[in-house]
Every structure is written in structure tokens, then in C-alpha cells.
Design a protein around this motif. Structure first.
Motif, short mmCIF file in Angstrom:
data_model
loop_
_atom_site.label_atom_id
_atom_site.label_comp_id
_atom_site.label_asym_id
_atom_site.label_seq_id
_atom_site.Cartn_x
_atom_site.Cartn_y
_atom_site.Cartn_z
N ARG A 7 4.95 -1.47 -5.72
CA ARG A 7 4.76 -1.95 -4.34
C ARG A 7 3.38 -1.54 -3.82
NH1 ARG A 7 10.16 -0.24 -4.09
NH2 ARG A 7 9.59 1.66 -2.97
N ALA A 8 2.94 -0.34 -4.15
CA ALA A 8 1.62 0.13 -3.71
C ALA A 8 0.51 -0.72 -4.34
CB ALA A 8 1.43 1.60 -4.05
N GLU A 9 0.70 -1.13 -5.59
CA GLU A 9 -0.28 -2.01 -6.24
C GLU A 9 -0.35 -3.36 -5.52
OE1 GLU A 9 1.18 -1.93 -10.24
OE2 GLU A 9 -0.13 -0.25 -10.80
N ARG A 30 -3.20 -6.99 -1.77
CA ARG A 30 -3.27 -7.75 -0.51
C ARG A 30 -4.50 -7.34 0.29
NH1 ARG A 30 2.24 -6.77 -0.34
NH2 ARG A 30 1.99 -5.26 1.34
N TYR A 31 -4.76 -6.02 0.37
CA TYR A 31 -5.95 -5.57 1.10
C TYR A 31 -7.23 -6.02 0.42
CZ TYR A 31 -3.32 -2.66 4.36
OH TYR A 31 -2.47 -2.22 5.34
N LEU A 42 -8.15 -0.70 2.56
CA LEU A 42 -8.14 -0.84 1.11
C LEU A 42 -8.35 0.52 0.45
CD1 LEU A 42 -8.15 -2.44 -1.53
CD2 LEU A 42 -10.59 -2.92 -1.12
N ARG A 43 -9.29 1.30 0.94
CA ARG A 43 -9.53 2.64 0.39
C ARG A 43 -8.29 3.53 0.52
NH1 ARG A 43 -14.45 1.69 2.68
NH2 ARG A 43 -13.95 2.89 4.55
N GLN A 44 -7.62 3.44 1.66
CA GLN A 44 -6.40 4.22 1.85
C GLN A 44 -5.32 3.80 0.85
OE1 GLN A 44 -5.13 4.04 5.92
NE2 GLN A 44 -6.78 5.35 6.64
N ALA A 45 -5.19 2.50 0.65
CA ALA A 45 -4.20 1.99 -0.31
C ALA A 45 -4.55 2.44 -1.72
CB ALA A 45 -4.12 0.47 -0.22
N GLU A 46 -5.84 2.42 -2.05
CA GLU A 46 -6.27 2.87 -3.38
C GLU A 46 -6.04 4.37 -3.55
OE1 GLU A 46 -10.28 1.38 -3.24
OE2 GLU A 46 -9.72 -0.45 -4.32
N VAL A 53 -3.63 6.28 -6.32
CA VAL A 53 -4.09 7.37 -7.19
C VAL A 53 -3.12 8.54 -7.11
CG1 VAL A 53 -5.88 9.14 -7.46
CG2 VAL A 53 -6.52 6.75 -7.21
N ARG A 54 -2.73 8.92 -5.88
CA ARG A 54 -1.80 10.04 -5.72
C ARG A 54 -0.44 9.75 -6.36
NH1 ARG A 54 -4.15 9.77 -0.76
NH2 ARG A 54 -2.27 8.94 0.21
N LEU A 55 0.03 8.53 -6.22
CA LEU A 55 1.31 8.16 -6.83
C LEU A 55 1.23 8.24 -8.35
CD1 LEU A 55 2.30 5.13 -4.58
CD2 LEU A 55 3.51 7.33 -4.73
N ARG A 56 0.13 7.76 -8.90
CA ARG A 56 -0.03 7.83 -10.36
C ARG A 56 -0.15 9.27 -10.84
NH1 ARG A 56 -4.00 2.63 -10.57
NH2 ARG A 56 -2.37 1.04 -10.75
#
Length: 86
Positions: free
Chosen positions: A27-29, A34-35, A56-60, A64-67
Motif C-alpha cells: 500500500r505504501a508503494e 500516486r505522489y 512524495l519524500r515523506q512517502a518514500e 524505507v522505514r517499512l522495508r
């Protein structure tokens, strides 16, 4: 109670957590994509992309944190079983 799984395998609870985390990562991807598309559309239209680029930076960063969390779930168990061998 000791874990009955063989060294190097992932216990059932950890496996379930990995499956759930994989769904969150997916979902985060999608959110990141989308951003990214939104930033590209704004740029193509000559509009200001700064706010969308920040999102977009926040989503990225979240991705990274999720991975990293996923890697900890996977390697944490392997490291723990290796500590018990010595």
C-alpha cells in the motif's frame, strides 16, 4: 517455552507479521507512486511541485522505514538463532 522452529526458519507469528507488513509495504508503494505521478503531472503543467514533492519524500521515507522493519523481522530471527549456537 522455547521456539520449536529449526534455526534459520521463521516462526509462525513472525511469518504472519511479515505477511501483514508486506501488505502495508504494498500500500505504501502505491501511495508513493500516486505522489510521484502527481508531481510529474504538476511539473508537466508548469505548476509548483514543492508541496507535492514534500509529500512524495515523506512517502518514500516511510517506505524505507517499512522495508527496514521487514529486514529486521527477517534477519533478527536469524541473528538470534545464530547467537544460541555459540
Amino acid at each position: 517455552m522455547a521456539d520449536a522452529s529449526a534455526p534459520g526458519t521463521v516462526p509462525a507469528a513472525r511469518q504472519e507479521a511479515l505477511h501483514e507488513l508486506d501488505a502495508v509495504i504494498e500500500r505504501a508503494e502505491c501511495t508513493r507512486t500516486r505522489y510521484l505521478v502527481h508531481v510529474e503531472e504538476l511539473a508537466a503543467a508548469g505548476a509548483d511541485t514543492s508541496a507535492a514533492a514534500a509529500m512524495l519524500r515523506q512517502a518514500e521515507d516511510r517506505l524505507v522505514r517499512l522495508r527496514e522493519s521487514r529486514a529486521v523481522l527477517v534477519t533478527g530471527e536469524l541473528a538470534r538463532s545464530g547467537d544460541q549456537d555459540g
